[in-house]
Design a protein around this motif. Sequence first.
Motif, PDB file in Angstrom:
ATOM      1  N   TRP A  64       0.837  -1.208   0.000  1.00  0.00           N
ATOM      2  CA  TRP A  64       0.000   0.000   0.000  1.00  0.00           C
ATOM      3  C   TRP A  64       0.868   1.254   0.000  1.00  0.00           C
ATOM      4  O   TRP A  64       0.573   2.225  -0.684  1.00  0.00           O
ATOM      5  CB  TRP A  64      -0.929  -0.011   1.208  1.00  0.00           C
ATOM      6  N   HIS A  65       1.934   1.208   0.802  1.00  0.00           N
ATOM      7  CA  HIS A  65       2.864   2.342   0.824  1.00  0.00           C
ATOM      8  C   HIS A  65       3.475   2.560  -0.565  1.00  0.00           C
ATOM      9  O   HIS A  65       3.543   3.694  -1.058  1.00  0.00           O
ATOM     10  CB  HIS A  65       3.975   2.104   1.860  1.00  0.00           C
ATOM     11  N   ASP A  66       3.933   1.468  -1.197  1.00  0.00           N
ATOM     12  CA  ASP A  66       4.582   1.581  -2.507  1.00  0.00           C
ATOM     13  C   ASP A  66       3.592   2.059  -3.576  1.00  0.00           C
ATOM     14  O   ASP A  66       3.936   2.899  -4.425  1.00  0.00           O
ATOM     15  CB  ASP A  66       5.173   0.226  -2.914  1.00  0.00           C
ATOM     16  N   THR A  67       2.380   1.511  -3.534  1.00  0.00           N
ATOM     17  CA  THR A  67       1.375   1.915  -4.517  1.00  0.00           C
ATOM     18  C   THR A  67       1.007   3.381  -4.351  1.00  0.00           C
ATOM     19  O   THR A  67       0.875   4.128  -5.336  1.00  0.00           O
ATOM     20  CB  THR A  67       0.120   1.036  -4.387  1.00  0.00           C
ATOM     21  N   ALA A  68       0.842   3.808  -3.098  1.00  0.00           N
ATOM     22  CA  ALA A  68       0.523   5.217  -2.844  1.00  0.00           C
ATOM     23  C   ALA A  68       1.639   6.126  -3.337  1.00  0.00           C
ATOM     24  O   ALA A  68       1.380   7.169  -3.952  1.00  0.00           O
ATOM     25  CB  ALA A  68       0.276   5.436  -1.353  1.00  0.00           C
ATOM     26  N   GLU A  69       2.878   5.738  -3.099  1.00  0.00           N
ATOM     27  CA  GLU A  69       4.006   6.549  -3.560  1.00  0.00           C
ATOM     28  C   GLU A  69       4.013   6.651  -5.083  1.00  0.00           C
ATOM     29  O   GLU A  69       4.260   7.728  -5.644  1.00  0.00           O
ATOM     30  CB  GLU A  69       5.313   5.939  -3.055  1.00  0.00           C
ATOM     31  N   ALA A  70       3.724   5.529  -5.764  1.00  0.00           N
ATOM     32  CA  ALA A  70       3.674   5.549  -7.229  1.00  0.00           C
ATOM     33  C   ALA A  70       2.544   6.439  -7.726  1.00  0.00           C
ATOM     34  O   ALA A  70       2.621   7.005  -8.821  1.00  0.00           O
ATOM     35  CB  ALA A  70       3.509   4.132  -7.766  1.00  0.00           C
ATOM     36  N   ALA A  71       1.490   6.577  -6.909  1.00  0.00           N
ATOM     37  CA  ALA A  71       0.360   7.427  -7.277  1.00  0.00           C
ATOM     38  C   ALA A  71       0.573   8.879  -6.884  1.00  0.00           C
ATOM     39  O   ALA A  71      -0.287   9.717  -7.153  1.00  0.00           O
ATOM     40  CB  ALA A  71      -0.917   6.903  -6.630  1.00  0.00           C
ATOM     41  N   GLY A  72       1.710   9.183  -6.228  1.00  0.00           N
ATOM     42  CA  GLY A  72       1.980  10.547  -5.817  1.00  0.00           C
ATOM     43  C   GLY A  72       1.407  10.908  -4.461  1.00  0.00           C
ATOM     44  O   GLY A  72       1.285  12.095  -4.132  1.00  0.00           O
ATOM     45  N   LEU A  73       1.055   9.892  -3.661  1.00  0.00           N
ATOM     46  CA  LEU A  73       0.455  10.116  -2.349  1.00  0.00           C
ATOM     47  C   LEU A  73       1.297   9.451  -1.267  1.00  0.00           C
ATOM     48  O   LEU A  73       2.248   8.731  -1.554  1.00  0.00           O
ATOM     49  CB  LEU A  73      -0.965   9.539  -2.308  1.00  0.00           C
ATOM     50  N   GLU A  74       0.916   9.683  -0.015  1.00  0.00           N
ATOM     51  CA  GLU A  74       1.546   9.010   1.120  1.00  0.00           C
ATOM     52  C   GLU A  74       0.476   8.218   1.862  1.00  0.00           C
ATOM     53  O   GLU A  74      -0.537   8.779   2.273  1.00  0.00           O
ATOM     54  CB  GLU A  74       2.183  10.026   2.060  1.00  0.00           C
ATOM     55  N   TYR A  75       0.716   6.914   2.027  1.00  0.00           N
ATOM     56  CA  TYR A  75      -0.241   6.090   2.759  1.00  0.00           C
ATOM     57  C   TYR A  75      -0.093   6.343   4.248  1.00  0.00           C
ATOM     58  O   TYR A  75       1.011   6.300   4.796  1.00  0.00           O
ATOM     59  CB  TYR A  75      -0.013   4.610   2.456  1.00  0.00           C
ATOM     60  N   LEU A  76      -1.210   6.584   4.925  1.00  0.00           N
ATOM     61  CA  LEU A  76      -1.190   6.864   6.362  1.00  0.00           C
ATOM     62  C   LEU A  76      -1.746   5.696   7.181  1.00  0.00           C
ATOM     63  O   LEU A  76      -1.098   5.219   8.107  1.00  0.00           O
ATOM     64  CB  LEU A  76      -2.009   8.127   6.665  1.00  0.00           C
TER      65      LEU A  76
END
Length: 299
Positions: A64-76
């Motif tokens: 989830w962290h990696d996917t969020a980073e690829a999407a330009g976001l930060e997973y919280l």
Amino acid sequence: MYPGLLHAHWIDEAEAKGFTLIDRVWDRLHVLLECKACGSQDVVRVSVLMGFQPICHACKTDRWHDTAEAAGLEYLRRDAHDRHYGIFRAPCGHELRRQFGLIERMAQGETGFRCAICQAGTEAAEAERRCWQLLGPDHEGDPNYRLYRHSCGHEQRVARVNMQTGRFQCGKCGPAWPAAPNNLYALRFVLGDGTTVVKLGHSNDPESRLHHQLRLRDDLPADLLKTVPMASGSAALRIEKRLHATLRRRFPWAVLPAERFRGVIKVTTEVYDGRLEPIVLAALDAIEARARRRPCPRG
């Protein structure tokens, strides 16, 4: 821990699925597994181990962290009320609640995201520039409209694009266009083949007319050459029609057929060869000079 045998077929099944079987726990139905990839431990039911692929929650969180980073976001964190949603931080700093599936599509470039807080601020600023206040979404449910309050206190549904371009009036205090102040304008366009053309017209907002109505392609070079304020829309229309009649009579060779600019300028007439630009500007200068000598009050 729960007393009992660790059956060989349990151990083999765990190994085959990427885990090490540590022990039985809680009751006869649960076992403790250790992920071979990251070393974290999870409790699962024996039926899950034997019939399905157990999930390592630590690895899942890393994904989830990696996917969020690829999407330009930060997973919280995960959403506390719906397992299909997570909480993410956008580049603007605001927190967003989004489905994990949507984040995966964003990471693959299939869609983007919009921060509702920043979007509301943008729309409020658009309204403020025109002396309106954004109240909220359209009460009739049309996503293209918003509810606004004018400085006079009148509340009104307005299409957002019209609020951006200024092509609307207050239903309480706004005059109709024939009586409202207006402008004559001259625009210059450079067509794809390098031909320069000039457009003469009238509008209450020539800048908006150029950027949001006439120019069909963002890469089309275009300039607002001159505006001449007029006391009313009817006066601007009357003078514009006289100018066009004079130009067509004196310079018939300069009147361009619609096929020359079709698809790049959203009009069908009143576009002239660029060599007529000095004559058009001189005519507007003369109109402006006469207006200065005999000013008309604005309504």
